[in-house]
Design a protein around this motif. Structure first.
Motif, PDB file in Angstrom:
ATOM      1  N   THR A   1      37.292  54.148  38.614  1.00  0.00           N
ATOM      2  CA  THR A   1      37.023  53.560  37.950  1.00  0.00           C
ATOM      3  C   THR A   1      35.764  53.736  38.256  1.00  0.00           C
ATOM      4  O   THR A   1      34.459  54.611  38.590  1.00  0.00           O
ATOM      5  N   ILE A   2      34.792  53.205  36.506  1.00  0.00           N
ATOM      6  CA  ILE A   2      33.479  53.982  36.712  1.00  0.00           C
ATOM      7  C   ILE A   2      32.160  52.500  36.052  1.00  0.00           C
ATOM      8  O   ILE A   2      32.745  51.720  35.015  1.00  0.00           O
ATOM      9  N   LEU A   3      31.674  52.336  37.497  1.00  0.00           N
ATOM     10  CA  LEU A   3      31.278  51.269  37.131  1.00  0.00           C
ATOM     11  C   LEU A   3      30.267  50.728  36.146  1.00  0.00           C
ATOM     12  O   LEU A   3      28.908  51.432  36.217  1.00  0.00           O
ATOM     13  N   ILE A   4      29.846  50.076  35.063  1.00  0.00           N
ATOM     14  CA  ILE A   4      28.862  49.246  34.396  1.00  0.00           C
ATOM     15  C   ILE A   4      28.273  48.261  34.791  1.00  0.00           C
ATOM     16  O   ILE A   4      28.355  47.266  34.484  1.00  0.00           O
TER      17      ILE A   4
ATOM     18  N   GLY B   1      35.065  46.563  50.239  1.00  0.00           N
ATOM     19  CA  GLY B   1      35.015  45.024  49.989  1.00  0.00           C
ATOM     20  C   GLY B   1      35.388  45.778  48.695  1.00  0.00           C
ATOM     21  O   GLY B   1      36.126  46.323  48.250  1.00  0.00           O
ATOM     22  N   ARG B   2      35.618  44.730  47.290  1.00  0.00           N
ATOM     23  CA  ARG B   2      35.412  44.311  45.963  1.00  0.00           C
ATOM     24  C   ARG B   2      34.955  43.445  45.117  1.00  0.00           C
ATOM     25  O   ARG B   2      34.015  42.954  45.713  1.00  0.00           O
ATOM     26  N   LEU B   3      35.068  43.901  44.368  1.00  0.00           N
ATOM     27  CA  LEU B   3      34.393  42.945  42.856  1.00  0.00           C
ATOM     28  C   LEU B   3      35.176  41.988  42.130  1.00  0.00           C
ATOM     29  O   LEU B   3      36.327  42.521  41.885  1.00  0.00           O
ATOM     30  N   VAL B   4      34.920  40.687  42.398  1.00  0.00           N
ATOM     31  CA  VAL B   4      36.379  39.791  41.254  1.00  0.00           C
ATOM     32  C   VAL B   4      34.851  38.640  40.328  1.00  0.00           C
ATOM     33  O   VAL B   4      34.271  38.343  40.940  1.00  0.00           O
ATOM     34  N   GLY B   5      35.576  39.142  39.109  1.00  0.00           N
ATOM     35  CA  GLY B   5      34.731  38.214  38.355  1.00  0.00           C
ATOM     36  C   GLY B   5      35.830  38.583  37.143  1.00  0.00           C
ATOM     37  O   GLY B   5      37.089  38.344  36.889  1.00  0.00           O
ATOM     38  N   PRO B   6      34.975  38.080  35.482  1.00  0.00           N
ATOM     39  CA  PRO B   6      35.983  37.650  34.674  1.00  0.00           C
ATOM     40  C   PRO B   6      36.186  39.318  34.360  1.00  0.00           C
ATOM     41  O   PRO B   6      37.666  38.612  33.375  1.00  0.00           O
ATOM     42  N   GLU B   7      36.295  40.618  34.522  1.00  0.00           N
ATOM     43  CA  GLU B   7      37.234  41.391  34.375  1.00  0.00           C
ATOM     44  C   GLU B   7      38.223  41.733  35.380  1.00  0.00           C
ATOM     45  O   GLU B   7      39.132  43.181  35.202  1.00  0.00           O
ATOM     46  N   GLY B   8      38.644  40.542  36.183  1.00  0.00           N
ATOM     47  CA  GLY B   8      39.366  40.766  37.343  1.00  0.00           C
ATOM     48  C   GLY B   8      39.280  41.886  38.718  1.00  0.00           C
ATOM     49  O   GLY B   8      37.623  40.927  39.001  1.00  0.00           O
ATOM     50  N   GLU B   9      39.936  41.855  39.200  1.00  0.00           N
ATOM     51  CA  GLU B   9      39.853  42.307  40.666  1.00  0.00           C
ATOM     52  C   GLU B   9      39.097  44.189  40.636  1.00  0.00           C
ATOM     53  O   GLU B   9      39.714  44.457  40.358  1.00  0.00           O
ATOM     54  N   LEU B  10      37.716  44.033  41.701  1.00  0.00           N
ATOM     55  CA  LEU B  10      38.048  46.150  41.548  1.00  0.00           C
ATOM     56  C   LEU B  10      37.836  46.014  42.741  1.00  0.00           C
ATOM     57  O   LEU B  10      36.543  45.616  43.847  1.00  0.00           O
ATOM     58  N   ALA B  11      38.483  47.099  43.633  1.00  0.00           N
ATOM     59  CA  ALA B  11      38.384  47.608  44.994  1.00  0.00           C
ATOM     60  C   ALA B  11      37.269  48.860  45.332  1.00  0.00           C
ATOM     61  O   ALA B  11      37.098  49.414  43.931  1.00  0.00           O
ATOM     62  N   LEU B  12      35.838  48.700  45.977  1.00  0.00           N
ATOM     63  CA  LEU B  12      35.156  48.969  45.848  1.00  0.00           C
ATOM     64  C   LEU B  12      35.336  50.469  45.665  1.00  0.00           C
ATOM     65  O   LEU B  12      34.647  51.503  45.293  1.00  0.00           O
ATOM     66  N   SER B  13      36.528  51.147  46.641  1.00  0.00           N
ATOM     67  CA  SER B  13      36.414  52.491  46.965  1.00  0.00           C
ATOM     68  C   SER B  13      37.670  52.937  45.325  1.00  0.00           C
ATOM     69  O   SER B  13      37.641  54.062  45.787  1.00  0.00           O
ATOM     70  N   ASP B  14      37.869  52.306  44.855  1.00  0.00           N
ATOM     71  CA  ASP B  14      38.051  52.898  43.605  1.00  0.00           C
ATOM     72  C   ASP B  14      37.285  53.493  42.469  1.00  0.00           C
ATOM     73  O   ASP B  14      37.897  53.722  41.216  1.00  0.00           O
ATOM     74  N   ILE B  15      35.716  52.583  43.017  1.00  0.00           N
ATOM     75  CA  ILE B  15      34.411  53.537  42.089  1.00  0.00           C
ATOM     76  C   ILE B  15      34.170  54.827  42.203  1.00  0.00           C
ATOM     77  O   ILE B  15      34.191  55.805  43.421  1.00  0.00           O
ATOM     78  N   THR B  16      34.070  55.368  41.034  1.00  0.00           N
ATOM     79  CA  THR B  16      34.139  57.054  41.487  1.00  0.00           C
ATOM     80  C   THR B  16      32.169  56.934  40.712  1.00  0.00           C
ATOM     81  O   THR B  16      31.662  58.490  40.519  1.00  0.00           O
ATOM     82  N   ALA B  17      32.522  56.880  39.459  1.00  0.00           N
ATOM     83  CA  ALA B  17      30.847  56.381  39.000  1.00  0.00           C
ATOM     84  C   ALA B  17      30.510  55.158  39.427  1.00  0.00           C
ATOM     85  O   ALA B  17      30.250  54.455  38.668  1.00  0.00           O
ATOM     86  N   VAL B  18      28.656  55.290  38.530  1.00  0.00           N
ATOM     87  CA  VAL B  18      28.400  54.030  38.414  1.00  0.00           C
ATOM     88  C   VAL B  18      26.943  53.995  37.642  1.00  0.00           C
ATOM     89  O   VAL B  18      26.248  55.335  37.325  1.00  0.00           O
TER      90      VAL B  18
END
Length: 337
Positions: free
Chosen positions: A2-5, A51-68
């Motif tokens: 996932t790419i984090l915006i 860790g993870r982010l939990v918000g309006p777009e659901g849950e995201l594991a930080l380990s899934d982030i490939t770019a920001v």
């Protein structure tokens, strides 16, 4: 993957356009609206950077982030305004530091790392580096000394303008917004410099203009657009005064190769993969560098003259275009904002 915006809820067009372009490249995106943290979005971060982010777009594991893509930040923006100031300030500051800590610990490719953005945002540094690289820059004085301003003005036959290092606006008693633009100073202005001892300002020689340029650099791609700012009296010293009127008047522009190469070298020096440059082109054809905004706006240029900035950003974030790989840098004296 996932790419984090990283942005804020009021930031509508650019994040949506880039997310769509990334999804067309089979990349998943997750929008982190920073103003929702900590009131409406949860962040969990452990000692290993997991860790993870939990918000309006659901849950995201930080380990899934490939770019920001770091675009806008309004962390703590929804903490209640009527909260005790002695509690609200530390709450917002702690929230900001948690977000900064998250971004610093991810260890993935970022457009652009916060320490690089903070360093690059210093206009005196930009001018010094640009000049050293061979770009023409205006004679400049940053000061809170009225006598120094008057002496500087006397040494500039074409006159001087004044500006602020950061764009901001003020509101009058009717709550009408007034933006502080680049403004020429006349003899009466130089006589009355009251208040300079309370707020330093930037003064530059007045450069005659034929046209003005907005040059957007994404990775190694350089895209230039020109505007005839002299066509409207209100835009002659700062095209932004008539920005809406001129929004469809921007034209493609071919940047001279030496200016293009030196602009890329400045990006190398600043360690940025995104930058929005402002240039003046004089009646004699000289290209004068004014500044580069490390998080500058660009969407109007995708409509007129149709620059492929969204596609360039998507390609760099997805690893489909050359990236400027730079190590993290903590700028001396830099402070989180």
């Amino acid at each position: 993957m996932t790419i984090l915006i990283v942005t804020r809820t009021g930031d509508k067009n650019a994040p949506v356009a880039v997310a769509r372009a990334l999804e067309a490249r089979s990349e998943r995106t997750y929008r982190f609206d920073t103003d929702l943290f900590p009131t409406e979005l949860q962040l969990l971060l452990d000692e290993a950077g997991g860790g993870r982010l939990v918000g309006p777009e659901g849950e995201l594991a930080l380990s899934d982030i490939t770019a920001v893509w770091y675009r806008r930040n309004e962390t703590g923006g929804r903490i209640p305004q009527d909260m005790d100031p002695q509690l609200r300030h530390p709450s917002r500051e702690e929230s900001r530091r948690v977000v900064y800590g998250l971004l610093a610990s991810l260890g993935v490719f970022t457009v652009d790392p916060l320490d690089r953005v903070w360093r690059a945002d210093h206009k005196p540094l930009q001018l010094k580096l640009a000049r050293a690289l061979g770009l023409e820059v205006p004679r400049t004085l940053v000061t809170n000394s009225p006598p120094a301003v008057r002496a500087f003005a006397a040494s500039c036959p074409s006159g001087i303008v004044t500006k602020m290092m950061t764009a901001f606006s003020v509101h009058d008693e009717q709550n009408r917004e007034h933006v502080v633009f680049t403004t020429p100073l006349g003899p009466k202005d130089l006589e009355d410099l009251e208040g300079l001892d309370l707020c330093p300002m930037t003064f530059q020689e007045l450069i005659p203009k034929q046209i003005e340029l907005r040059v957007t650099v994404v990775g190694q791609q350089v895209m230039a657009a020109a505007i005839d700012s002299q066509a409207l009296p209100g835009a002659r010293h700062d095209w932004r005064r008539e920005g809406l009127t001129l929004i469809d008047a921007w034209k493609p522009y071919e940047l001279p190769e030496p200016v293009r190469v030196r602009s890329l070298k400045l990006m190398d020096e600043l360690g940025l993969n995104y930058g929005a440059f402002d240039f003046i082109v004089t009646p004699e054809g000289r290209h004068v560098f004014l500044e580069v905004n490390p998080v500058g706006e660009f969407m109007w240029l995708t409509r007129s003259p149709g620059l492929p900035i969204v596609e360039a950003l998507a390609d760099v974030l997805a690893g489909r275009a050359p990236r400027r790989m730079v190590p993290p840098l903590v700028a001396p004296g830099a402070a989180p904002r």
